[in-house]
Design an enzyme around this catalytic site. Structure first.
Site, PDB file in Angstrom:
ATOM      1  N   THR B  19       0.945  -1.150   0.133  1.00 49.09           N
ATOM      2  CA  THR B  19       0.049   0.014  -0.077  1.00 49.09           C
ATOM      3  C   THR B  19       1.011   1.217  -0.112  1.00 49.09           C
ATOM      4  O   THR B  19       2.018   1.243   0.552  1.00 49.09           O
ATOM      5  CB  THR B  19      -0.809   0.056   1.282  1.00 49.09           C
ATOM      6  OG1 THR B  19      -0.080  -0.257   2.370  1.00 49.09           O
ATOM      7  CG2 THR B  19      -2.036  -0.901   1.098  1.00 49.09           C
ATOM      8  N   ARG B  87      -7.112   1.084  -3.297  1.00 52.27           N
ATOM      9  CA  ARG B  87      -8.255   0.988  -2.282  1.00 52.27           C
ATOM     10  C   ARG B  87      -8.792   2.365  -2.125  1.00 52.27           C
ATOM     11  O   ARG B  87      -8.192   3.324  -2.014  1.00 52.27           O
ATOM     12  CB  ARG B  87      -7.493   0.645  -0.894  1.00 52.27           C
ATOM     13  CG  ARG B  87      -8.567   0.570   0.131  1.00 52.27           C
ATOM     14  CD  ARG B  87      -7.964  -0.143   1.489  1.00 52.27           C
ATOM     15  NE  ARG B  87      -7.205   0.536   2.181  1.00 52.27           N
ATOM     16  CZ  ARG B  87      -6.653   0.136   3.360  1.00 52.27           C
ATOM     17  NH1 ARG B  87      -7.448  -0.757   4.063  1.00 52.27           N
ATOM     18  NH2 ARG B  87      -5.943   0.864   4.121  1.00 52.27           N
ATOM     19  N   GLU B 161     -12.466  -7.399   7.972  1.00 54.40           N
ATOM     20  CA  GLU B 161     -12.083  -6.528   9.276  1.00 54.40           C
ATOM     21  C   GLU B 161     -13.347  -6.455  10.041  1.00 54.40           C
ATOM     22  O   GLU B 161     -13.431  -5.608  10.825  1.00 54.40           O
ATOM     23  CB  GLU B 161     -11.434  -5.301   8.992  1.00 54.40           C
ATOM     24  CG  GLU B 161     -12.015  -4.502   7.935  1.00 54.40           C
ATOM     25  CD  GLU B 161     -11.126  -3.366   7.524  1.00 54.40           C
ATOM     26  OE1 GLU B 161     -10.167  -3.055   8.336  1.00 54.40           O
ATOM     27  OE2 GLU B 161     -11.340  -2.901   6.636  1.00 54.40           O
ATOM     28  N   VAL B 194      -6.359  -4.871  12.427  1.00 53.60           N
ATOM     29  CA  VAL B 194      -6.498  -4.193  13.589  1.00 53.60           C
ATOM     30  C   VAL B 194      -7.919  -3.644  13.812  1.00 53.60           C
ATOM     31  O   VAL B 194      -8.513  -3.489  14.986  1.00 53.60           O
ATOM     32  CB  VAL B 194      -5.626  -2.579  13.229  1.00 53.60           C
ATOM     33  CG1 VAL B 194      -5.726  -1.550  14.247  1.00 53.60           C
ATOM     34  CG2 VAL B 194      -4.149  -3.193  13.260  1.00 53.60           C
ATOM     35  N   ASP B 392       2.194 -40.819  -2.739  1.00 52.89           N
ATOM     36  CA  ASP B 392       1.126 -41.141  -3.990  1.00 52.89           C
ATOM     37  C   ASP B 392       0.678 -39.907  -4.604  1.00 52.89           C
ATOM     38  O   ASP B 392       1.292 -38.873  -4.438  1.00 52.89           O
ATOM     39  CB  ASP B 392       0.036 -41.999  -3.204  1.00 52.89           C
ATOM     40  CG  ASP B 392      -0.715 -41.254  -2.335  1.00 52.89           C
ATOM     41  OD1 ASP B 392      -0.515 -39.979  -2.336  1.00 52.89           O
ATOM     42  OD2 ASP B 392      -1.818 -41.851  -1.593  1.00 52.89           O
TER      43      ASP B 392
END
Lengths: 437, 437, 437
Positions: B19, B87, B161, B194, B392
């Site tokens: 960012t 963003r 968030e 946060v 396998d």
């Protein structure tokens, strides 16, 4: 009406899920391993035996594998002490694999092959979201209809090895019981951690499997909420018996009482691990490591190096790892030790406690204190410790699980009676079968 | 038809989410940091670059920030080696914030600004339940329609968030693909610990962030089930490179291969961490701590104080922490050590194993044993240890993930070829690009 | 309109959930314990008091128990400083138990008994899936209607003690607000680990309760997503105050700020534990154990044996457990120690930081560095350490939780003002009440 969260099948508990390849090329008899496995008895025989016509068998041998299953189960299935649930091929992303799985189920249960009376259900791997589970359920319904079996009589178990299957488990209560499916046939929810690791695209530096604790919790919870039984995936390191036992102990604390077994040796370990021990014993937390105390003439002795205890002027010096504590009285010392020791009850102890609580309940008491006392010895110093635990109805019910497991095993596995009689005395077996009823 | 749980976007893997503030007052050029970031190349350049017009930029600078994004991406976006996902502001509880986010998206993608060809999508923070996600999706659809872009061409990533967003992730499979939304545009599921801590009202004595392991598992699982890519949130302690690396390793074991980066230094670390090392090495579990053994002329040497080994009359004394074990034979000693050591394979080792298994498969074998052997030296005593692991098809697929990650990086990030050539020899690169195809 | 994930009730926080038997046979006054509990004040009085007409009271005493609740609350409920939420009988699998619970609710809230003004709601145990929750909600609606109470005025709290109830918590956001229920009355989500252990059929060797960390996470998350408050279940070992405190600390880090209390002593501990301490202090990670440093005239002193520090020629020898590190400069030493120490801020410190950030915000800054410095002494060697932490709006909001908790307590619990004044100075109380508003 039966509530969906009661376990609906004959077996209320499954400890062991043992897979066997169905056909191997190059051998005189491609079904040799199946014939060997179906002969297992006692602690070596699993609660659920899974002739594995998927990953354990080479793709080009699977048609023969389906025939082998039918033949071997027709010959010897009647005498096998556990349930028989072959695994067939399936994949949420591949219709041709799904159709192949359908054909194998039709073949294995064809009444002309004579095996179907001893086929208890099928294991479907690589399922995706709930609509994919319904496709498998529908194929089994058609199989039942084609072969004149009662609808819902074949159980369906699934391997949870994708994120979508993990999420599907949260929808079972909403989907089971709907008119257009027979999902009540669901029996085992089995984690498949290797494929799950692939599906999650997880990376570990050594290539070892992640723990996937949340997956196991979610599987156990779903089994509890939807009346199924949860089973953990394979434990690759066959020679590591201690590690396998530790994994089982950790699983049991989540309510996951079953586990995959790759060898008869693992079957024995997994059949025995969730049962209470023959003799109770004390353990001590030795600086982060759990150590069993040695019982010598009624005294429980710690003889390791991680804890040191010395009587000094005016008190005791207790050293645990690099922590030193000085206590002035024997009472304070007992308090300190009480935080470190714990008791692992035997089957006998558990039955005693159950009976004691039942008697108290009949006498009109709702809660009683259960006392556990011992003399602990460290570096020659002996200390008496004693703890009380309050038991109420909820405690009683919660601690009944190992007894109910024992009762389920005893009722369903007569072939293990001798082994159980070796583990526990006849008197304990009788009382354990009687308690709670 | 494509299954929803296949990753649908150009990039199948995202290691880094970097960012940058979009506008800062007081500077000569408020877009200075954007201009600097868009110039990053090689290991310093992230897989996904996020001009951050939300938390990193002061509220009164965000209109200017949106203009800056358009201008800087118009100037230099064509040459930027990663994807660009700005963003914008958003909040599940505030329609004015949501409307502001919509306006910023309109501005940034306005064809007249010349940036839209290099805008790959948007990051929407503070989303709530799935209906809130649909509001953002709908605004992006309108943006696409207004600006003549193909519907669904702009990706949408969300920051998880809140508890409601965590629960929404469990509904993606049911909602994606419905006629009234374009949620197939979903790309990254990014944890924001946060704000999540705030939303959960969690308290820690020091104010440090809780681990939120369940959140990370649920995010990784949702990404797997819905064809998205999971990314962990920011790691605040920028100078703590070891801690950042450990977090990445823990994330990778959950299938979360991407992480937020706050500095170009963190970008380098996070771009490299999930890739296998150049050289393989042995590690030992030294009383709970993982220690790398030093390779000296073919012998793997432990030279710490936590493990001691001595040859004695009739056997060996092995001391790990404060535990002493006496074993009588070199074989028993090797068994004990085998439980302690493990090998971290290099890219070269991994490719070798993959090729070995592929050859076995072609020769008609379903499973083979992979052997790993070493001579380990502790306190001058040398012991040969050797372990087998059964492989396998499932093992092969699960261990293919780091190779697939490498292939995705190599194909999509030509600017990192030089760095990768420094890490791995050209031959290893060629074989790694070839394996599995 | 209020968003569902805002806490909807008078209390935004509940620290303590204290249960009392409602009727005991053999005593002169069967309601003796109720009369004693309703007299509790200050830190001994819980935020939520639960006259327990279920497990704590013998089945044959529960009709009398319901009458006792009405009588005691009619007499003394007005003065009780917390809320009053009786627990009635209920079981997802037993309609007669559910009908009994309905009758008890009718009795307790009958206006003729004079208690209803001080009954804040009911606690419903043993709920199953969401449709079972709706049955209880419907009974409470009928109770409200019969007794002329406003619909939705009685709160409903549930005990999560089954897998189906755990899954139901994921559906609350979809179900609350529907026209045919009043589920907005939901208040507390309380874990009941003993019965949950039974429902999951979990087994531990000692009979001890599993940790059920995933259950607690899911409960806390559901509370956050649906505007409820999460509460942990009972902690059986009443004499183990340290263990109870540790459990609370672990719960708080998950956002679960409330816990069941079985004694007034546990109430005191649980009322105080989530509040910041009176004095801040430094802690050090001493080889895996967190140890508080002793503050001596501005120097933070470690005096244990797990860490050793010595100044040597050309540097410092630092020994943590069995790990030795040699560093050449005091700066490197400070770096090493910085990884080991941390600071637990006091209420005063927290308010300082909050005010500092608010001032910076007003001055137009989005993020500021908060510095924390100390002189640490080990084995006589003193080292200055200093760390910066970046605070932005999200950090500020996340760290506001303990302050908001304090404000909620101060506003709703005047009876605790004296205790709080003893803990914090008047000035700190005033500033804490002011910050963030």
């Amino acid at each position: 009406m039966t509530a969906i969260d009661e376990r609906l099948h004959d077996r209320k508990f499954v400890r062991t899920f043992f897979t066997t390849p169905t056909a191997e090329s190059g051998a005189d008899d491609s079904a040799k391993k199946l014939r060997s496995a179906i002969g297992l008895r006692g602690m070596q025989a699993p609660d659920v035996w899974v002739p594995d016509n998927e990953d354990a068998t080479a793709p080009n041998m699977r048609d023969e594998g389906a025939e082998n299953i039918a033949e071997v189960v027709a010959d010897d299935g009647e005498e096998f002490p556990g349930e028989i649930h072959p695994r067939v091929v399936w994949h949420r992303d591949d219709p041709s694999t799904r159709y192949k799985g359908f054909q194998h189920m039709l073949e294995i249960t064809d009444p002309e092959n004579g095996a179907v009376e001893n086929i208890d259900g099928f294991v479907i791997p690589e399922v995706g979201d709930i609509d994919d589970w319904k496709k498998a359920d529908e194929f089994i319904t058609i199989v039942e209809n084609e072969h004149g079996l009662e609808e819902g009589s074949l159980a369906m178990s699934v391997i949870i090895e994708s994120g979508s299957a993990e999420l599907a488990m949260g929808k079972l209560r909403e989907e089971m019981g709907k008119a257009d499916n027979n999902l009540e046939r669901l029996f085992l929810l089995v984690d498949g951690e290797v494929d799950y690791t692939k599906d999650q695209r997880a990376i570990t530096p050594t290539g070892g499997l992640p723990e996937w604790k949340e997956l196991r919790h979610n599987t156990s919870r779903a089994a509890s909420a939807a009346g199924c039984i949860s089973v953990d995936g394979p434990y690759d390191d066959i020679r590591d018996v201690d590690g396998y036992h530790e994994r089982i102990t950790a699983n049991n604390a989540m309510g996951m009482l079953g586990i995959w077994s790759l060898t008869p040796g693992q079957v024995v370990e997994a059949n025995k691990s969730p049962l209470p021990p023959e003799e109770g014993y004390w353990i001590i937390d030795a600086d982060g490591r759990e150590v069993e105390l040695e019982s010598r003439e009624g005294v429980e002795v710690y003889s390791g190096d991680r804890i040191e205890l010395e009587e000094e002027d005016g008190g005791y010096e207790l050293e645990v790892g690099s922590d030193e504590i000085f206590v002035e009285s024997e009472e304070d010392l007992a308090d300190e030790l009480l935080d470190l020791v714990d008791y692992v009850p035997s089957m006998d102890d558990i039955v005693d406690s159950m009976e004691e609580f039942e008697a108290a309940k009949e006498a009109g008491k709702g809660a009683i204190a259960m006392t556990r006392a011992a003399t602990v010895e460290i570096d020659g110093v002996q200390v008496d410790v004693s703890s009380d635990r309050m038991w109420d109805e909820a405690t009683y019910q919660a601690l009944m699980t190992p007894v109910k497991l024992f009762q389920d095993v005893y009722e369903n596995r007569p072939d293990q009676h001798d082994d159980l009689a070796e583990l526990y005395s006849e008197d304990v077996v009788d009382r354990a079968m009687d308690v709670g009823n």
